[in-house]
Design a protein around this motif. Structure first.
Motif, mmCIF file in Angstrom:
data_model
loop_
_atom_site.group_PDB
_atom_site.id
_atom_site.type_symbol
_atom_site.label_atom_id
_atom_site.label_comp_id
_atom_site.label_asym_id
_atom_site.label_seq_id
_atom_site.Cartn_x
_atom_site.Cartn_y
_atom_site.Cartn_z
ATOM 1 N N TYR A 175 7.126 23.341 3.102
ATOM 2 C CA TYR A 175 5.888 23.943 3.597
ATOM 3 C C TYR A 175 5.479 23.465 4.988
ATOM 4 O O TYR A 175 4.525 23.981 5.556
ATOM 5 C CB TYR A 175 4.738 23.659 2.620
ATOM 6 N N GLY A 176 6.184 22.457 5.496
ATOM 7 C CA GLY A 176 5.842 21.951 6.823
ATOM 8 C C GLY A 176 4.667 21.012 6.845
ATOM 9 O O GLY A 176 4.169 20.653 7.928
ATOM 10 N N LEU A 177 4.171 20.591 5.657
ATOM 11 C CA LEU A 177 3.033 19.672 5.626
ATOM 12 C C LEU A 177 3.379 18.406 6.406
ATOM 13 O O LEU A 177 4.419 17.790 6.166
ATOM 14 C CB LEU A 177 2.687 19.314 4.176
ATOM 15 N N PRO A 178 2.546 18.003 7.354
ATOM 16 C CA PRO A 178 2.853 16.827 8.171
ATOM 17 C C PRO A 178 2.631 15.530 7.392
ATOM 18 O O PRO A 178 1.490 15.117 7.175
ATOM 19 C CB PRO A 178 1.913 16.938 9.363
ATOM 20 N N VAL A 179 3.697 14.905 6.966
ATOM 21 C CA VAL A 179 3.607 13.724 6.117
ATOM 22 C C VAL A 179 4.246 12.516 6.794
ATOM 23 O O VAL A 179 5.125 12.641 7.651
ATOM 24 C CB VAL A 179 4.289 13.948 4.749
ATOM 25 N N VAL A 180 3.789 11.342 6.376
ATOM 26 C CA VAL A 180 4.470 10.070 6.633
ATOM 27 C C VAL A 180 4.455 9.304 5.309
ATOM 28 O O VAL A 180 3.559 9.494 4.484
ATOM 29 C CB VAL A 180 3.807 9.228 7.746
ATOM 30 N N LEU A 181 5.472 8.468 5.102
ATOM 31 C CA LEU A 181 5.578 7.702 3.868
ATOM 32 C C LEU A 181 5.773 6.229 4.191
ATOM 33 O O LEU A 181 6.389 5.883 5.212
ATOM 34 C CB LEU A 181 6.755 8.171 3.009
ATOM 35 N N THR A 182 5.269 5.379 3.314
ATOM 36 C CA THR A 182 5.536 3.944 3.421
ATOM 37 C C THR A 182 5.872 3.393 2.042
ATOM 38 O O THR A 182 5.340 3.841 1.032
ATOM 39 C CB THR A 182 4.333 3.172 3.994
ATOM 40 N N ASN A 183 6.793 2.440 2.030
ATOM 41 C CA ASN A 183 7.165 1.728 0.809
ATOM 42 C C ASN A 183 6.983 0.239 1.072
ATOM 43 O O ASN A 183 7.603 -0.308 1.990
ATOM 44 C CB ASN A 183 8.617 2.015 0.425
ATOM 45 N N CYS A 184 6.129 -0.394 0.260
ATOM 46 C CA CYS A 184 5.755 -1.785 0.540
ATOM 47 C C CYS A 184 6.321 -2.737 -0.508
ATOM 48 O O CYS A 184 6.690 -2.347 -1.611
ATOM 49 C CB CYS A 184 4.236 -1.928 0.568
ATOM 50 N N SER A 185 6.366 -4.010 -0.135
ATOM 51 C CA SER A 185 6.739 -5.069 -1.063
ATOM 52 C C SER A 185 5.503 -5.524 -1.840
ATOM 53 O O SER A 185 4.409 -4.979 -1.677
ATOM 54 C CB SER A 185 7.370 -6.233 -0.313
ATOM 55 N N ASN A 186 5.654 -6.527 -2.695
ATOM 56 C CA ASN A 186 4.548 -6.995 -3.541
ATOM 57 C C ASN A 186 3.373 -7.494 -2.701
ATOM 58 O O ASN A 186 3.554 -8.339 -1.826
ATOM 59 C CB ASN A 186 5.022 -8.137 -4.444
ATOM 60 N N ASN A 187 2.196 -6.974 -2.986
ATOM 61 C CA ASN A 187 0.984 -7.399 -2.293
ATOM 62 C C ASN A 187 0.276 -8.514 -3.058
ATOM 63 O O ASN A 187 0.416 -8.633 -4.279
ATOM 64 C CB ASN A 187 0.014 -6.227 -2.166
ATOM 65 N N TYR A 188 -0.501 -9.306 -2.326
ATOM 66 C CA TYR A 188 -1.357 -10.320 -2.940
ATOM 67 C C TYR A 188 -2.527 -10.566 -2.005
ATOM 68 O O TYR A 188 -2.499 -10.183 -0.834
ATOM 69 C CB TYR A 188 -0.587 -11.625 -3.191
ATOM 70 N N GLY A 189 -3.578 -11.206 -2.538
ATOM 71 C CA GLY A 189 -4.720 -11.521 -1.698
ATOM 72 C C GLY A 189 -6.028 -11.317 -2.438
ATOM 73 O O GLY A 189 -6.056 -11.147 -3.669
ATOM 74 N N PRO A 190 -7.151 -11.297 -1.717
ATOM 75 C CA PRO A 190 -8.469 -11.114 -2.328
ATOM 76 C C PRO A 190 -8.589 -9.780 -3.060
ATOM 77 O O PRO A 190 -7.962 -8.792 -2.675
ATOM 78 C CB PRO A 190 -9.414 -11.155 -1.130
ATOM 79 N N TYR A 191 -9.370 -9.761 -4.110
ATOM 80 C CA TYR A 191 -9.675 -8.580 -4.908
ATOM 81 C C TYR A 191 -8.483 -8.073 -5.724
ATOM 82 O O TYR A 191 -8.485 -6.936 -6.187
ATOM 83 C CB TYR A 191 -10.211 -7.424 -4.031
ATOM 84 N N HIS A 192 -7.478 -8.906 -5.929
ATOM 85 C CA HIS A 192 -6.322 -8.517 -6.740
ATOM 86 C C HIS A 192 -6.727 -8.511 -8.209
ATOM 87 O O HIS A 192 -7.178 -9.525 -8.735
ATOM 88 C CB HIS A 192 -5.179 -9.501 -6.510
ATOM 89 N N PHE A 193 -6.557 -7.382 -8.886
ATOM 90 C CA PHE A 193 -7.003 -7.243 -10.272
ATOM 91 C C PHE A 193 -6.338 -8.293 -11.158
ATOM 92 O O PHE A 193 -5.127 -8.511 -11.059
ATOM 93 C CB PHE A 193 -6.699 -5.835 -10.784
ATOM 94 N N PRO A 194 -7.103 -8.955 -12.028
ATOM 95 C CA PRO A 194 -6.599 -10.130 -12.745
ATOM 96 C C PRO A 194 -5.683 -9.835 -13.925
ATOM 97 O O PRO A 194 -5.845 -10.373 -15.015
ATOM 98 C CB PRO A 194 -7.878 -10.824 -13.209
ATOM 99 N N GLU A 195 -4.673 -8.966 -13.699
ATOM 100 C CA GLU A 195 -3.608 -8.786 -14.680
ATOM 101 C C GLU A 195 -2.244 -8.989 -14.017
ATOM 102 O O GLU A 195 -1.227 -9.019 -14.699
ATOM 103 C CB GLU A 195 -3.670 -7.398 -15.318
#
Length: 348
Positions: A175-195
């Protein structure tokens, strides 16, 4: 620039919202406020004239259409997702519905809006994904995930994210939708849900509970401080090339055992325990099914093309994270009462 952020009350999404408001961008935060969301995550910016909140589920196409029409964003950052691997093992249907069907709804709503606006050149649909779609790596430190790595998901979570990545690319090609993608590694830091691992270790340690490590603790992850990730995502939405994907890593590989022992040493320093070193609380538990051995990202493309690289070392980031949890008990204490938190999930 006005950006519609889905999942903006979640861990990574809220970091993006807070950073964007600091940079004087306009934000429309779209979140269903599911179990892992927390509206307090964006309390510091909620009174900003540049901030708006829409309590909307991405599985509701009609509601998404109303948000697009009412706010007329210049770009979309799609972060809303079910993301806990253990929960995906126990209940995969939520992951299929949100991560696949929800992304389909987002793409169709964004496409309709973009076409109705005359297909503006500046519009962007930024899909945020994970390195887990690539499967697992060997112990060879030279082997890294690149943007050309073949997809090989091993869990219901990573399979659902892989599917969503493929949908985004297809909507661009078809469809020509203008997209960009990102793939990240494991995040950590403040406000990380406690599970997740790091908050589980910190909060269990503070209560003198066992610090559970799956298997023998040899699984390796590349750890990315969440505020660095937010900065990278805002860099990509502004400067990323249409149709391009960018891997975002912290360049901080650690085994789970190394990570936990580092957290224990930081806690020994910041909050000494009467019963001796926190490391004494480490307990090895039965591994989860399909546990990938190693993730590690090659961030060359985002570094060379967009000039971004992480600014926070793992030692600095972990210390900042531990201190944040020590200072913010009023945030994490109520979350421990939510469904499934504190229980062993994902046993198959």
């Amino acid at each position: 620039m006005k950006i519609m952020v889905t999942g903006g009350a979640g861990f990574i999404g809220s970091a993006v919202v807070r950073q964007a408001i600091r940079e004087n961008l306009e934000i429309v935060n779209v979140d269903a406020l599911t179990y892992a969301s927390c509206i307090e995550n964006v309390a510091s910016v909620s009174n900003s004239p540049n901030y708006a909140f829409e309590h909307v589920d991405i599985r509701d196409r009609a509601a998404l259409d109303r948000v697009f029409e009412g706010h007329k964003p210049d770009a979309v950052m799609h972060l809303a997702a079910e993301s806990h691997v253990d929960r995906s093992i126990d209940g995969p249907s939520d992951f299929i519905e949100t991560n696949i069907n929800g992304t389909f709804n987002m793409l169709e709503a964004a496409r309709a809006y973009w076409q109705d606006c005359g297909r503006p050149d500046g519009f962007r649909f930024h899909h945020i994904s994970t390195d887990e779609v690539f499967g697992t790596l060997s112990d060879d430190k030279e082997e890294l995930f690149t943007e050309q790595t073949s997809y090989d998901p091993r869990s219901p979570y990573s399979a659902s994210k892989a599917a969503s990545d493929h949908l985004v690319r297809a909507w661009h090609e078809t469809y020509g939708l203008p997209v960009v993608l990102t793939n990240c590694s494991n995040n950590y830091g403040p406000y990380h849900f406690p599970e997740k691992l790091i908050p589980v270790v910190i909060l269990n340690a503070l209560e003198g509970k066992a610090l559970p490590i799956y298997g023998d603790g040899s699984n390796v992850r590349d750890w990315l401080y969440v505020e660095d990730h937010a900065d990278a995502l805002l860099t990509v939405i502004r400067h990323g090339k249409i149709g391009r994907s960018y891997n975002i890593g912290g360049e901080n590989e650690r085994t789970n055992l190394e990570l936990v022992t580092t957290l224990c040493r930081i806690l020994d320093d910041l909050r000494p325990r009467d019963g001796g070193p926190y490391e004494n609380l480490i307990t090895f538990v039965t591994d989860r099914p399909g546990h990938d051995a190693r993730y590690a990202i090659d961030p060359t493309r985002i570094r060379d093309e967009l000039g971004w690289r992480p600014s926070v070392t793992i030692e600095e980031g972990l210390r900042k994270t531990v201190q944040w949890y020590l200072d913010n008990e009023e945030w994490w204490r109520p979350l421990q009462k939510r469904d499934g938190v504190g229980k062993r999930l994902g046993t198959g």
